[in-house]
Enzyme design. Structure first.
Site, PDB file in Angstrom:
ATOM      1  N   ARG A 129      -8.506  36.844  41.092  1.00  0.00           N
ATOM      2  CA  ARG A 129      -7.549  37.423  40.139  1.00  0.00           C
ATOM      3  C   ARG A 129      -7.959  37.119  38.700  1.00  0.00           C
ATOM      4  O   ARG A 129      -7.578  37.836  37.783  1.00  0.00           O
ATOM      5  CB  ARG A 129      -6.126  36.903  40.416  1.00  0.00           C
ATOM      6  CG  ARG A 129      -5.525  37.473  41.698  1.00  0.00           C
ATOM      7  CD  ARG A 129      -4.024  37.208  41.765  1.00  0.00           C
ATOM      8  NE  ARG A 129      -3.711  35.793  41.966  1.00  0.00           N
ATOM      9  CZ  ARG A 129      -3.625  35.204  43.154  1.00  0.00           C
ATOM     10  NH1 ARG A 129      -3.810  35.916  44.258  1.00  0.00           N
ATOM     11  NH2 ARG A 129      -3.336  33.927  43.244  1.00  0.00           N
ATOM     12  N   SER A 157      -6.503  30.670  56.326  1.00  0.00           N
ATOM     13  CA  SER A 157      -5.143  30.868  55.829  1.00  0.00           C
ATOM     14  C   SER A 157      -4.091  30.889  56.938  1.00  0.00           C
ATOM     15  O   SER A 157      -3.205  31.721  56.929  1.00  0.00           O
ATOM     16  CB  SER A 157      -5.100  32.199  55.073  1.00  0.00           C
ATOM     17  OG  SER A 157      -4.264  32.099  53.965  1.00  0.00           O
ATOM     18  N   CYS A 173       1.682  24.284  58.806  1.00  0.00           N
ATOM     19  CA  CYS A 173       3.018  23.678  58.843  1.00  0.00           C
ATOM     20  C   CYS A 173       3.887  24.304  59.931  1.00  0.00           C
ATOM     21  O   CYS A 173       4.888  23.722  60.328  1.00  0.00           O
ATOM     22  CB  CYS A 173       3.693  23.814  57.481  1.00  0.00           C
ATOM     23  SG  CYS A 173       2.634  23.252  56.145  1.00  0.00           S
ATOM     24  N   PRO A 219     -18.987  18.350  37.074  1.00  0.00           N
ATOM     25  CA  PRO A 219     -18.062  19.385  36.595  1.00  0.00           C
ATOM     26  C   PRO A 219     -18.253  20.762  37.242  1.00  0.00           C
ATOM     27  O   PRO A 219     -17.347  21.603  37.162  1.00  0.00           O
ATOM     28  CB  PRO A 219     -18.351  19.474  35.084  1.00  0.00           C
ATOM     29  CG  PRO A 219     -19.332  18.419  34.770  1.00  0.00           C
ATOM     30  CD  PRO A 219     -19.824  17.779  36.026  1.00  0.00           C
ATOM     31  N   ILE A 222     -18.442  21.117  40.386  1.00  0.00           N
ATOM     32  CA  ILE A 222     -17.867  21.006  41.737  1.00  0.00           C
ATOM     33  C   ILE A 222     -16.400  20.577  41.632  1.00  0.00           C
ATOM     34  O   ILE A 222     -16.086  19.567  40.985  1.00  0.00           O
ATOM     35  CB  ILE A 222     -18.650  19.996  42.610  1.00  0.00           C
ATOM     36  CG1 ILE A 222     -20.136  20.377  42.655  1.00  0.00           C
ATOM     37  CG2 ILE A 222     -18.060  19.934  44.012  1.00  0.00           C
ATOM     38  CD1 ILE A 222     -21.003  19.434  43.475  1.00  0.00           C
ATOM     39  N   TYR A 223     -15.556  21.340  42.243  1.00  0.00           N
ATOM     40  CA  TYR A 223     -14.118  21.057  42.271  1.00  0.00           C
ATOM     41  C   TYR A 223     -13.749  20.548  43.656  1.00  0.00           C
ATOM     42  O   TYR A 223     -14.440  20.820  44.634  1.00  0.00           O
ATOM     43  CB  TYR A 223     -13.323  22.338  41.987  1.00  0.00           C
ATOM     44  CG  TYR A 223     -13.627  22.957  40.641  1.00  0.00           C
ATOM     45  CD1 TYR A 223     -12.747  22.811  39.577  1.00  0.00           C
ATOM     46  CD2 TYR A 223     -14.807  23.680  40.438  1.00  0.00           C
ATOM     47  CE1 TYR A 223     -13.013  23.378  38.343  1.00  0.00           C
ATOM     48  CE2 TYR A 223     -15.092  24.236  39.208  1.00  0.00           C
ATOM     49  CZ  TYR A 223     -14.197  24.083  38.158  1.00  0.00           C
ATOM     50  OH  TYR A 223     -14.471  24.625  36.932  1.00  0.00           O
ATOM     51  N   LYS A 258      31.831  18.066  41.468  1.00  0.00           N
ATOM     52  CA  LYS A 258      30.983  16.882  41.290  1.00  0.00           C
ATOM     53  C   LYS A 258      30.086  16.841  42.522  1.00  0.00           C
ATOM     54  O   LYS A 258      30.497  16.401  43.603  1.00  0.00           O
ATOM     55  CB  LYS A 258      31.824  15.607  41.169  1.00  0.00           C
ATOM     56  CG  LYS A 258      32.470  15.474  39.788  1.00  0.00           C
ATOM     57  CD  LYS A 258      33.181  14.159  39.613  1.00  0.00           C
ATOM     58  CE  LYS A 258      34.576  14.236  40.190  1.00  0.00           C
ATOM     59  NZ  LYS A 258      35.448  13.117  39.850  1.00  0.00           N
TER      60      LYS A 258
HETATM   61  C1  LIG Z   1       0.866  20.312  62.173  1.00  0.00           C
HETATM   62  C2  LIG Z   1       0.941  20.202  60.687  1.00  0.00           C
HETATM   63  C3  LIG Z   1       2.166  20.376  60.056  1.00  0.00           C
HETATM   64  C4  LIG Z   1       2.244  20.257  58.688  1.00  0.00           C
HETATM   65  N1  LIG Z   1       3.453  20.437  58.088  1.00  0.00           N
HETATM   66  C5  LIG Z   1       3.547  20.363  56.759  1.00  0.00           C
HETATM   67  C6  LIG Z   1       4.781  20.621  56.104  1.00  0.00           C
HETATM   68  O1  LIG Z   1       5.776  20.953  56.752  1.00  0.00           O
HETATM   69  N2  LIG Z   1       4.819  20.500  54.748  1.00  0.00           N
HETATM   70  C7  LIG Z   1       3.718  20.158  54.020  1.00  0.00           C
HETATM   71  O2  LIG Z   1       3.809  20.077  52.800  1.00  0.00           O
HETATM   72  N3  LIG Z   1       2.530  19.927  54.605  1.00  0.00           N
HETATM   73  C8  LIG Z   1       2.418  20.025  55.946  1.00  0.00           C
HETATM   74  N4  LIG Z   1       1.218  19.814  56.546  1.00  0.00           N
HETATM   75  C9  LIG Z   1       0.060  19.425  55.718  1.00  0.00           C
HETATM   76  C10 LIG Z   1      -0.617  20.626  55.108  1.00  0.00           C
HETATM   77  O3  LIG Z   1      -0.859  21.574  56.089  1.00  0.00           O
HETATM   78  C11 LIG Z   1      -1.899  20.191  54.440  1.00  0.00           C
HETATM   79  O4  LIG Z   1      -1.573  19.269  53.432  1.00  0.00           O
HETATM   80  C12 LIG Z   1      -2.666  21.321  53.825  1.00  0.00           C
HETATM   81  O5  LIG Z   1      -2.984  22.294  54.774  1.00  0.00           O
HETATM   82  C13 LIG Z   1      -3.955  20.803  53.177  1.00  0.00           C
HETATM   83  O6  LIG Z   1      -4.689  21.860  52.686  1.00  0.00           O
HETATM   84  P1  LIG Z   1      -6.265  21.761  52.571  1.00  0.00           P
HETATM   85  O7  LIG Z   1      -6.738  23.066  52.050  1.00  0.00           O
HETATM   86  O8  LIG Z   1      -6.647  20.534  51.875  1.00  0.00           O
HETATM   87  O9  LIG Z   1      -6.772  21.569  54.069  1.00  0.00           O
HETATM   88  P2  LIG Z   1      -6.560  22.502  55.331  1.00  0.00           P
HETATM   89  O10 LIG Z   1      -5.432  23.431  55.120  1.00  0.00           O
HETATM   90  O11 LIG Z   1      -6.498  21.592  56.501  1.00  0.00           O
HETATM   91  O12 LIG Z   1      -7.900  23.340  55.390  1.00  0.00           O
HETATM   92  C14 LIG Z   1      -9.147  22.718  55.468  1.00  0.00           C
HETATM   93  C15 LIG Z   1     -10.105  23.662  56.184  1.00  0.00           C
HETATM   94  O13 LIG Z   1     -11.422  23.285  55.857  1.00  0.00           O
HETATM   95  C16 LIG Z   1     -12.253  23.525  56.996  1.00  0.00           C
HETATM   96  N5  LIG Z   1     -13.452  22.704  56.851  1.00  0.00           N
HETATM   97  C17 LIG Z   1     -13.548  21.359  56.865  1.00  0.00           C
HETATM   98  N6  LIG Z   1     -14.819  20.955  56.653  1.00  0.00           N
HETATM   99  C18 LIG Z   1     -15.547  22.079  56.500  1.00  0.00           C
HETATM  100  C19 LIG Z   1     -16.919  22.323  56.252  1.00  0.00           C
HETATM  101  N7  LIG Z   1     -17.778  21.311  56.109  1.00  0.00           N
HETATM  102  N8  LIG Z   1     -17.331  23.603  56.146  1.00  0.00           N
HETATM  103  C20 LIG Z   1     -16.444  24.631  56.286  1.00  0.00           C
HETATM  104  N9  LIG Z   1     -15.153  24.449  56.513  1.00  0.00           N
HETATM  105  C21 LIG Z   1     -14.693  23.188  56.611  1.00  0.00           C
HETATM  106  C22 LIG Z   1     -11.381  23.112  58.160  1.00  0.00           C
HETATM  107  O14 LIG Z   1     -11.797  23.757  59.343  1.00  0.00           O
HETATM  108  C23 LIG Z   1      -9.999  23.566  57.702  1.00  0.00           C
HETATM  109  O15 LIG Z   1      -9.650  24.820  58.260  1.00  0.00           O
HETATM  110  C24 LIG Z   1       1.086  19.956  57.921  1.00  0.00           C
HETATM  111  C25 LIG Z   1      -0.154  19.790  58.558  1.00  0.00           C
HETATM  112  C26 LIG Z   1      -0.225  19.929  59.918  1.00  0.00           C
HETATM  113  C27 LIG Z   1      -1.549  19.764  60.594  1.00  0.00           C
END
Ligand SMILES: Cc1cc2nc3c(=O)[nH]c(=O)nc-3n(C[C@H](O)[C@H](O)[C@H](O)COP(=O)(O)OP(=O)(O)OC[C@H]3O[C@@H](n4cnc5c(N)ncnc54)[C@H](O)[C@@H]3O)c2cc1C
Length: 567
Positions: free
Chosen positions: A26, A43, A47, A282, A284-285, A441
């Site tokens: 975007r 995606s 949760c 910088p 790499i995020y 309240k």
């Molecule tokens: C069962 C469950 C319930 C949850 N419920 C809640 C909730 O109710 N509320 C809340 O706030 N949070 C909740 N969470 C936590 C929330 O889902 C995570 O905090 C969030 O998804 C983190 O986002 P992320 O992008 O860091 O990692 P993720 O969403 O986990 O995505 C990381 C992705 O990176 C991929 N990956 C890893 N290493 C590599 C690599 N070397 N190369 C390519 N791909 C790679 C993995 O396969 C994964 O799909 C829950 C988590 C789980 C598992």
């Protein structure tokens, strides 16, 4: 480099990675954007996974919020599932990628790299952890495995190891499937971010739904027969039968790539980032469960493995990677919520115990109030514990537990904390009110009023776990309430008789007023203070929270009494 020509590579395509990639597009229509995702899905709704396993979300398809095709069509983003990034060459600015479909590896150059690899579930290295019916829950693949086991095997008994948010969601959802559930937790309480007496309210709810709690008891081994778990063994010697074991003992940031590339990683394992989510390089995020975020109240970086921060951080990293500028990431509060059967528990900011661990001056008030006007049908009681700085009144945190209205109150207080509000600000906050929704309240006001009274010197507070020995305890509840349960040595004077019976009390003694939840005892404290009692304090949260604090093991010598000491 022109911002138009850049290549942005994203590692991980779920919460943080998908947000970053979409935002980057975007902000920069010309950039080449590639997302590598190790699993077969992008995606998806992490949760929602427990609710699908319990059957509350009926269709698996609903969990798949977006698809690679959609990302390609809508955003012209090249999403490659089953592609794992193996290493980062920072000098050459390229990543090495394994294509799990073909087994080939290749190099992909980048101008900007966004790491969103999430966290991995911690699997304790105990005997039997690899049995076929021992699971963790992180991914769609994990979910499909657990679902298949639940649907095709006879599951009468399950053991959940770990009483965190995901563990409790799975307890609830397995009970929904009529599975007998035991919960094993190493700590003396469930939901570690809550103070123990608030967590005890949740434990009571779990017990009322026949969940067997093994608190303060660690997993030591899993007995398996023919590769199938049969019992979970705990440190106390329990052997708990299990047809299914779910390990929910926490997560570890997926920071291997960052560490091996020489990026700064904190002792917690979280990648160190600046407010634009840039790592020590910088170009790499890093975002999401793999990083440490600045905490708004603790004032230091901490891991916060939650979806909200991951999505917001992804958005910032995506914009900055695309345009070299973005608003900074707002420090986080760890605001979290969970439904446990008929109640909800939520937290934001610091608990009192965590504030004390951080040497942060803090005190707290606990109130019980109806979630909407008491005279309107359906009013339910909820508990709020408000944590604040005793001298300035700055709000530091809050916890709430109850059947209704918990989410709204925690979100109000989270907003206030983010704006650095004091309890006086909170007491003056102008909230929407009509009887079906709240009270003139609101419970948030009530908590803030009590805290403001303390700040203004109108009221002293003692915590539910306070040592009350040697104090003059004045219980102002009704005779029936007092007869049912009271503290040792309590003097019973119903509130409406207090002014006429002051002569029965000793004004020079340290005095604590007590009622059910702290409202009548507050009035009593005000009466006593205005009649020359020099050192009066109100037991915040009253008998209700005192008993929870005792049951949670917070009080050194519990003050139970069966005999009446009515004066
Ligand atoms: C069962 C469950 C319930 C949850 N419920 C809640 C909730 O109710 N509320 C809340 O706030 N949070 C909740 N969470 C936590 C929330 O889902 C995570 O905090 C969030 O998804 C983190 O986002 P992320 O992008 O860091 O990692 P993720 O969403 O986990 O995505 C990381 C992705 O990176 C991929 N990956 C890893 N290493 C590599 C690599 N070397 N190369 C390519 N791909 C790679 C993995 O396969 C994964 O799909 C829950 C988590 C789980 C598992």
């Amino acid at each position: 480099m022109s911002s138009k020509s850049r290549t942005i590579v994203v590692v991980g395509g779920v919460a943080g990675g998908a947000s970053a990639a979409a935002r980057a597009r975007r902000c920069n229509e010309q950039a080449e954007i590639i997302v590598f995702e190790r699993s077969g899905f992008i995606s998806f709704a992490n949760c929602g996974l427990p609710y699908y396993l319990g059957g509350e979300i009926a269709e698996r398809q609903k969990l798949l919020v977006s698809t690679p095709e959609h990302f390609r069509r809508r955003f012209r983003i090249d999403v490659r599932t089953h592609h794992e990034v193996l290493a980062i060459d920072r000098t050459a600015r390229r990543v090495r990628v394994l294509d799990h479909n073909s087994g080939n590896t290749f190099e992909q150059p980048y101008d900007r790299l966004i790491l969103a690899p999430g966290a991995e579930a911690v699997v304790p290295n105990v005997a039997g952890h690899d049995a076929e019916n021992v699971f963790v829950l992180r991914s769609m693949e994990d979910t499909d495995r657990i679902k298949a086991w639940l649907d095709h095997q006879t599951i009468r008994r399950a053991v959940i190891v770990g009483g965190g948010f995901i563990g409790l969601e799975m307890v609830e959802q397995l009970k929904r499937r009529a599975v007998d559930v035991a919960l094993v937790e190493l700590l003396p309480q469930v939901l570690a971010p809550l103070d123990a007496e608030m967590a005890h309210v949740v434990e009571t709810e779990l017990r009322q739904h026949d969940v067997r709690l093994h608190l303060n008891d660690g997993l030591v081994a899993i007995d398996a027969h023919n590769g199938r778990a049969t019992h979970v063994r705990t440190a106390s010697g329990a052997a708990i039968p299990a047809d299914l074991v779910l390990l929910g003992v926490g997560v570890r940031p997926n920071s291997r790539l960052a560490r091996e590339a020489g990026l700064e990683v904190a002792p917690s394992g979280g990648v160190r980032v600046n407010p634009y989510m840039q790592t020590s390089d910088p170009a790499i995020y890093a975002v999401g469960d793999a990083v440490e975020y600045q905490h708004a109240v603790a004032g230091r970086p901490v891991p916060v493995p939650l979806a909200g921060p991951a999505n917001r951080a992804g958005r910032i990293a995506g914009q900055h990677a695309a345009m070299d500028e973005a608003p900074p990431m707002t420090p986080v509060l760890g605001t979290a919520i969970v439904r446990v059967f008929d109640i909800t528990a939520a937290t934001t900011g610091l608990s009192l115990k965590f504030a004390r661990q951080c040497n942060q001056p803090a005190t707290a008030v606990t109130i019980e109030a109806k979630h909407h006007a008491g005279y309107f049908p359906g009013a339910k009681l909820l508990l709020i514990k408000l944590v604040y700085e005793p001298l300035t009144g700055r709000v530091l945190g809050a916890q709430a537990v109850g059947p209704e209205g918990v989410d709204k109150r925690i979100d109000i207080i989270a907003t206030a904390i983010q704006m650095r509000a004091t309890v006086r600000d909170l007491a003056g906050i102008d909230l929407a009110y009509a009887p079906p929704y709240g009270s003139a309240k609101d419970p948030v006001h009530m908590a803030a009023f009590v805290a403001s009274n303390q700040l203004d010197g109108l009221l002293n507070i003692v915590q539910p776990d306070a040592d009350l020995s040697g104090r003059q305890i004045v219980d102002v509840r009704t005779p029936q309430e007092f007869a049912a349960d009271h503290l040792d040595d309590a003097i019973h004077i119903p509130l409406d008789e207090l002014r006429d019976r002051l002569h029965q009390l000793e004004p020079q003694r340290d005095t604590v007023t007590v009622c059910r939840s702290g409202l009548r005892s507050y009035i009593a404290a005000r009466i006593l203070m205005q009649h020359g009692f020099a050192r009066v304090a109100d037991l915040t949260g009253g008998m209700l929270m005192r008993r929870h604090a005792e049951a949670a093991g917070l009080v050194a010598s519990p003050t139970s009494s069966a005999s009446s000491t009515e004066n």
